[in-house]
Design an enzyme around this catalytic site. Structure first.
Site, short mmCIF file in Angstrom:
data_model
loop_
_atom_site.label_atom_id
_atom_site.label_comp_id
_atom_site.label_asym_id
_atom_site.label_seq_id
_atom_site.Cartn_x
_atom_site.Cartn_y
_atom_site.Cartn_z
N HIS A 19 -18.57 16.28 16.47
CA HIS A 19 -17.28 16.83 16.90
C HIS A 19 -16.38 17.15 15.70
O HIS A 19 -15.40 17.86 15.85
CB HIS A 19 -16.59 15.83 17.83
CG HIS A 19 -15.97 16.42 19.05
ND1 HIS A 19 -16.25 17.67 19.54
CD2 HIS A 19 -15.04 15.91 19.89
CE1 HIS A 19 -15.54 17.89 20.63
NE2 HIS A 19 -14.79 16.84 20.86
N ASN A 67 -8.17 16.44 21.55
CA ASN A 67 -7.53 16.91 22.78
C ASN A 67 -6.07 17.27 22.60
O ASN A 67 -5.45 17.79 23.52
CB ASN A 67 -7.65 15.85 23.88
CG ASN A 67 -9.09 15.59 24.27
OD1 ASN A 67 -10.01 16.24 23.79
ND2 ASN A 67 -9.27 14.62 25.14
N ASP A 92 -17.03 22.62 16.54
CA ASP A 92 -18.41 22.35 16.93
C ASP A 92 -18.73 23.14 18.19
O ASP A 92 -17.88 23.33 19.04
CB ASP A 92 -18.61 20.85 17.17
CG ASP A 92 -17.72 20.30 18.28
OD1 ASP A 92 -16.48 20.50 18.21
OD2 ASP A 92 -18.24 19.70 19.23
N ASN A 113 -12.29 20.87 24.66
CA ASN A 113 -10.92 20.38 24.86
C ASN A 113 -9.97 20.72 23.72
O ASN A 113 -8.78 20.91 23.94
CB ASN A 113 -10.92 18.88 25.13
CG ASN A 113 -11.48 18.57 26.50
OD1 ASN A 113 -11.37 19.35 27.43
ND2 ASN A 113 -12.12 17.41 26.62
#
Length: 189
Positions: A19, A67, A92, A113
């Site tokens: 991520h 997020n 990613d 997100n």
């Protein structure tokens, strides 16, 4: 381009996870350009600036969690009056295999997100994306644990090669040579 944002999660717990591929890109580009990324509380992230050969480019790794990436992006774009169309977000991408990188203008969030929050914060989908392939776990129920874990050695090597290729294109992107950068990245073997 006036701003390249790398998406990731702060802290050592997440540093090596898939991520954080966006962070890896911005850090690699900053290193290649000789730009020092410094924590800037006002912009909720590590920030650097590259000014050379007609380029005036900000590099940002938000200190917020994925997020909430839009907070940092919105703060910086409002302060410097940067239009969404002049923003490139590196992130990613599970729909691409490790080692593949793609440039894309505009679009939706594709379930990501970080992108979702940036779209909401900017009120626009018109920013560009640098999609860094990290592969897919094979089962949609496994996506979250998959992206929050480190890739294997071979996968990381492929991701690093893609990030190196993308980082070499940053100076061209900064002065508006989108088509040549895209061609270089999309045709690399």
């Amino acid at each position: 381009m006036r701003l390249i944002v790398g998406l990731g999660n702060p802290g050592s717990k997440y540093a090596g996870t898939r991520h954080n591929a966006g962070f890896w890109l911005v850090e690699r580009a900053a290193d290649r350009l000789g730009v020092n990324l410094r924590s800037e509380r006002k912009f909720q992230g590590a920030l650097g600036r590259y000014r050379e050969s007609g380029a005036d480019l900000h590099l940002l790794c938000p200190d917020t969690y994925m997020n909430h990436s839009g907070r940092a992006v919105a703060a910086l774009t409002r302060f410097h009056r940067i239009a969404p169309e002049a923003v490139l977000v590196a992130h990613d991408e599970i729909d691409l295999p490790p080692g593949v990188v793609r440039l894309k203008r505009g679009g939706g969030h594709g379930g990501h997100n970080g992108l979702r929050d940036i779209i909401s914060a900017l009120g626009s989908r018109e920013f560009a994306r640098l999609r860094i392939g990290v592969g897919h776990p094979g089962n949609s129920d496994q996506v979250i644990p998959y992206v929050l874990h480190a890739p294997g050695r071979d996968e990381r090597s492929a991701i690093d090669a893609a990030i190196d290729a993308a980082a070499t294109q940053v100076p061209d992107l900064a002065v508006g040579h989108w088509d040549s950068a895209q061609q270089q990245l999309h045709t690399r073997g």
